[in-house]
Each structure stands twice: as structure tokens, then as C-alpha cells.
Design an enzyme around this catalytic site. Structure first.
Site, PDB file in Angstrom:
ATOM      1  N   SER A 108       0.898  -1.166   0.000  1.00 46.72           N
ATOM      2  CA  SER A 108       0.000   0.000   0.000  1.00 46.72           C
ATOM      3  C   SER A 108       0.925   1.201   0.000  1.00 46.72           C
ATOM      4  O   SER A 108       2.101   1.071   0.372  1.00 46.72           O
ATOM      5  CB  SER A 108      -0.822   0.000   1.288  1.00 46.72           C
ATOM      6  OG  SER A 108      -1.417   1.270   1.508  1.00 46.72           O
TER       7      SER A 108
ATOM      8  N   TYR B 299      -2.101  -0.822  10.352  1.00 47.77           N
ATOM      9  CA  TYR B 299      -2.057  -1.134   8.917  1.00 47.77           C
ATOM     10  C   TYR B 299      -0.721  -0.664   8.323  1.00 47.77           C
ATOM     11  O   TYR B 299      -0.073  -1.399   7.575  1.00 47.77           O
ATOM     12  CB  TYR B 299      -3.240  -0.413   8.243  1.00 47.77           C
ATOM     13  CG  TYR B 299      -3.428  -0.686   6.772  1.00 47.77           C
ATOM     14  CD1 TYR B 299      -4.108  -1.818   6.335  1.00 47.77           C
ATOM     15  CD2 TYR B 299      -2.947   0.203   5.811  1.00 47.77           C
ATOM     16  CE1 TYR B 299      -4.302  -2.062   4.972  1.00 47.77           C
ATOM     17  CE2 TYR B 299      -3.134  -0.031   4.455  1.00 47.77           C
ATOM     18  CZ  TYR B 299      -3.810  -1.161   4.041  1.00 47.77           C
ATOM     19  OH  TYR B 299      -4.006  -1.393   2.702  1.00 47.77           O
TER      20      TYR B 299
END
Ligand SMILES: NC(=O)c1ccc[n+]([C@@H]2O[C@H](COP(=O)([O-])OP(=O)(O)OC[C@H]3O[C@@H](n4cnc5c(N)ncnc54)[C@H](O)[C@@H]3O)[C@@H](O)[C@H]2O)c1
Length: 252
Positions: free
Chosen positions: A145, A158
Site C-alpha cells: 500500500s 495497517y
């Protein structure tokens, strides 16, 4: 001849979003694909299989919770049983965190995110690489990401997991290059999937701020990059994390 002709492999988290788009694109390029997702997502996973078969491709579904070692091992065995070899793997399954500041993140939530987004990729690569060492090498792509390459407010767990994934990708690339195994990652920005659908207009404004291209991406735009990295077209690329993020990391 497509760029993945003759190749066989697996995609995790392929019942929807980026995983589905990658499975479909890889099949369009000639690959045989074991589509995988949670058992609870079987119907949607079977829909991915249907899309591939309808377009003349070869695919099957096998359930796998990426946080479970036995599932990951069985998934690799499933590819070999069905297709005779494991040439590629896209470790794509991932979950989002609930958007809290670090001091408010529940311990259990942190552990859950790490278990799926980081340990899941470790377990996947471990069993995939063991099989690829028995075969003719292979190519692995992990879904990071842009939160794997910089901090993102309110996504501490995350961000930590995706940074860890980027590190693990580099290590695997270094350790297995001589064995004919390439390992890379894609780092998507905001993509129109289940992940992005719930964002508030205010959050969307924040997300757009650093982007050069002022729009949300489509899963197919990440799939194109992932399949390129999986294919021999990217034969001189390993250990890389490729941003597919509208220029978000380029600066602002
Ligand atoms: N959409 C975005 O904006 C975005 C941005 C950056 C990175 N990503 C990453 O892309 C990847 C794919 O997400 P997406 O955007 O396609 O979202 P998505 O929710 O559409 O797909 C994620 C899939 O992973 C599956 N999954 C969840 N937990 C699992 C587990 N334990 N085992 C196996 N499968 C599991 C889900 O069932 C789902 O089908 C994730 O790793 C995510 O972190 C997404």
C-alpha cells in the site's frame, strides 16, 4: 501468446477488488489460476472463477485464510495438484484497520491486522518459495500500500504491517534471486474496492490532497502492474515496491 502463457499460480483475496482483477488479468494473459479467499467469500470467489472461464481461461477456487499456516500449505499443494507446478503467487489478501489514533488502537485489533496483512504474507511466501525451490523458480508479488512506504494518520497498525511486508519482500528477493525466484510488491493508493467504498467525503478530500491525478484508481489498474511484475516482462525487477498511486508519493 499472453505474457503469462504456460504459467500456473494463485491469487489470495481474489473474491473481490484487486485480487479478482489480478486473477482475471493473469488468466487473460494465459495463466491457469487458483482463485483463493476466505471460505465465507466462496460465492464471490466462484464468481471470479466464472468470469475467467467465461473468457476462455482456466481457474478453480480453493478457500484459504491467509493467517493459517495449514491453509497456506494446502493452497500451494492445491495449485500443484491441479496444474502441475507453482510458477507465480500474488499475496494480496488484506484487511483495513478501524481508523484510530495509535493510543486508542485495541491490542486485539493490532494483532489481527498484523496476523492477516504481515504474518499472512510471511506464511504465504514461506510455502510458495519451498515449492518454487522444488520446481523451476517463480515470481511472487505482494500487495503492499502506499501506507507501506509512508505513514498514514489513523492507520498505525495497517501502516506497520504494510511497512513490514515491504521489508519482507526485499529480503525474500535477496535470499532467493539465485534460485530463479523474483519477489516484488505493488503499493496501491486509493482504489475503488470494498476498502474505499466506505470513506467519508472529508476523508476523501484528505486522500486526494497529495495525489497528482485527482481520482480514485480502479482495481484493473493495479492488476496490470501486478501481472507485469509476475510475468517474464519484468525479468530484471526484483525487491521492488511499485507505487500505483496517482503520484501520491511523488511529493506535494
Ligand atoms: N483499495 C485500496 O484503496 C487499497 C489501497 C492500498 C492497498 N490495498 C490492499 O489491496 C489488497 C486487496 O484489497 P482490496 O482493495 O481489493 O479490498 P477487498 O476488500 O475488495 O479485497 C480483500 C479481499 O481479501 C479477503 N480477505 C480478508 N481477510 C482474509 C484472510 N484472512 N484470508 C484470505 N482472504 C482474506 C477478503 O475476503 C476480500 O475478498 C489488500 O491487501 C489491501 O490492503 C488496497
Amino acid at each position: 501468446m499472453g505474457s503469462m502463457t504456460g504459467k500456473a499460480g494463485l491469487v489470495t483475496g481474489a473474491a473481490s477488488g484487486i485480487g479478482r482483477a489480478t486473477a482475471v488479468r493473469a488468466a487473460q494473459e494465459g495463466a491457469r489460476v487458483l482463485v483463493s479467499d476466505l471460505a465465507s467469500a466462496r460465492d464471490a470467489g466462484e464468481e471470479t472463477v466464472r468470469l475467467i472461464r467465461e473468457a476462455g481461461g482456466e481457474a478453480d477456487f480453493q478457500a484459504c485464510d491467509v493467517s493459517r499456516a495449514e491453509d497456506q500449505q494446502a493452497l500451494v499443494a492445491g495449485v500443484v495438484e491441479r496444474f502441475g507446478a507453482l510458477d507465480f503467487a500474488h499475496n494480496n489478501a488484506g484487511i483495513s484497520s478501524s481508523g484510530q489514533l495509535l493510543a486508542d488502537i485495541e491490542d486485539e485489533e493490532f494483532d489481527r491486522i498484523i496476523a492477516v496483512n504481515l504474518r499472512g504474507v510471511f506464511l504465504g511466501m514461506k510455502h510458495q518459495i519451498r515449492q518454487m525451490l522444488r520446481g523451476a523458480g517463480g515470481s511472487i508479488v505482494n500487495t503492499a500500500s502506499n501506507a507501506g512506504l509512508r505513514g498514514v494518520r489513523r492507520l498505525g497498525a495497517y501502516t506497520a504491517a504494510k511497512h513490514g511486508l515491504v521489508g519482507l519482500t526485499k529480503n525474500a528477493a535477496l535470499e532467493y534471486a539465485e534460485d530463479g525466484i523474483r519477489v516484488n510488491a505493488v503499493a496501491p493508493g486509493t482504489i475503488m474496492t470494498g476498502f474505499a467504498r466506505g470513506v467519508t467525503p472529508q476523508r476523501l478530500k484528505q486522500i486526494m490532497k497529495p495525489q497528482a491525478l485527482q481520482r480514485i484508481g480502479e482495481p484493473e489498474e493495479v492488476a496490470a502492474a501486478a501481472v507485469w511484475l509476475l510475468s517474464e516482462e519484468a525479468s530484471f525487477v526484483t525487491g521492488a515496491t511499485l507505487p500505483v498511486d496517482a503520484g501520491s508519493l511523488a511529493g506535494w
